[in-house]
Scaffold this active site. Structure first.
Site: not given
Ligand code: NDP
Length: 267
Positions: A61, A65, A128, A236
């Site tokens: 994470t 990445k 992003g 999410g």
């Protein structure tokens, strides 16, 4: 027992160990999954040490990445188009990189929420890393049009160009969002982390499905969607569980029951 883990910095907040332990219980696999705080200048070294201790794979994470993409010796098309990897599997001497973020979002939308993207107009806010990771799986659902709006317009324009071979995309600045309703709005900015909502035309939300990639709290985007007559408002968390399930399946070949885990986390 098989070893897995998640690398990040910071990492204390990660729900991944809880999610993967529930997957392991469901599928009857003997798995240990831990959080690993890698130094900001020491991701690759820490990851190699973890693998040398017998780990079969790991998640990655923020902020590693892109470094994980460079560490992988082979990458899926998803990971290649994203330029980022959130899951690595050890296979002999190879480290195989995958990006399950977009698969997770699409599975949450289509399977858990019963929302088809085929033929729909989709607006993504933000350009992003998260947007880069979700674009190919979203385009594979064949939306009529996928628009990317970003505070820095040039990033949205460049991203749309990069992905135009996979579907009908376009990019522009937040100020160019029209007042006309779309079918789905996905907030992939990090503005919610600062308690902010990007300043866009409000009419776009009228009757739309509004999905915030952020989870764990009622966000300014979700409040904005409610004020502006959105049809459905979602956070999410489902994406988080679904991206973890895709990683679990990539490692073990077993598909966990995600709805049960989402329900447990929400309660
Ligand atoms: P990045 O830092 O790579 O990108 C941030 C984006 O947000 C940029 O497009 C930036 O615009 C925009 N932005 C930041 N602040 C504002 C603001 N105040 N107003 C308008 N735009 C703003 O972050 P990521 O793409 O990696 O992550 C985005 C979000 O997605 C995070 O909240 C993250 O937690 C979430 N996420 C959730 C996942 C899940 O499983 N549910 C998985 C992955 C990410 P600019 O280019 O102009 O700087």
């Amino acid at each position: 027992m098989d070893y897995y883990g998640v690398f990040g910095n910071p990492i204390e907040h990660s729900l991944s160990p809880i999610i993967h332990s529930q997957f392991a219980k469901q599928t009857g696999l003997d798995i240990k999954y831990e959080k690993i705080l890698a130094p900001l200048d020491g991701f690759a070294k820490t990851a190699h040490m973890f693998i040398s201790q017998g780990a079969k794979g790991f998640n990655i994470t923020v902020p590693f990445k892109i470094e994980a993409f460079n560490l992988a010796t082979q990458c899926s098309l998803n990971a290649q188009t994203a330029g980022a990897v959130n899951t690595i599997k050890k296979n002999g001497n190879e480290l195989i990189g995958e990006n399950t973020d977009g698969i997770g979002l699409v599975n949450d939308l289509t399977k858990n929420l019963n929302i088809s993207l085929n033929g729909k107009t989709v607006l993504i806010l933000g350009a992003g890393g998260a947007t880069r990771g979700i674009l190919l799986p979203l385009l594979n659902q064949q939306p009529k049009r996928l628009m990317i709006a970003n505070r820095t317009a040039s990033k949205a324009i460049d991203l749309a160009k990069d992905f135009s071979i996979y579907g009908n995309t376009c990019g522009f600045g937040l100020d160019k969002v029209k007042n006309d309703p779309v079918d789905v709005i996905i907030n992939a900015t990090s503005a919610s982390l600062d308690g902010q909502m990007p300043d866009i035309a409000t009419g776009v939300a009228n009757g739309a499905i509004c999905y915030d990639l952020m989870y764990g709290t009622q966000t300014p985007f979700m409040d904005w969607a409610k004020t502006n007559n959105a049809k459905m408002i979602v956070d999410g968390l489902g994406m988080l569980v679904e991206q973890a399930a895709a990683a679990f399946k990539f490692w073990t070949g077993k598909q966990p029951n995600t709805q049960e885990v989402i329900k447990n986390l929400r309660s």
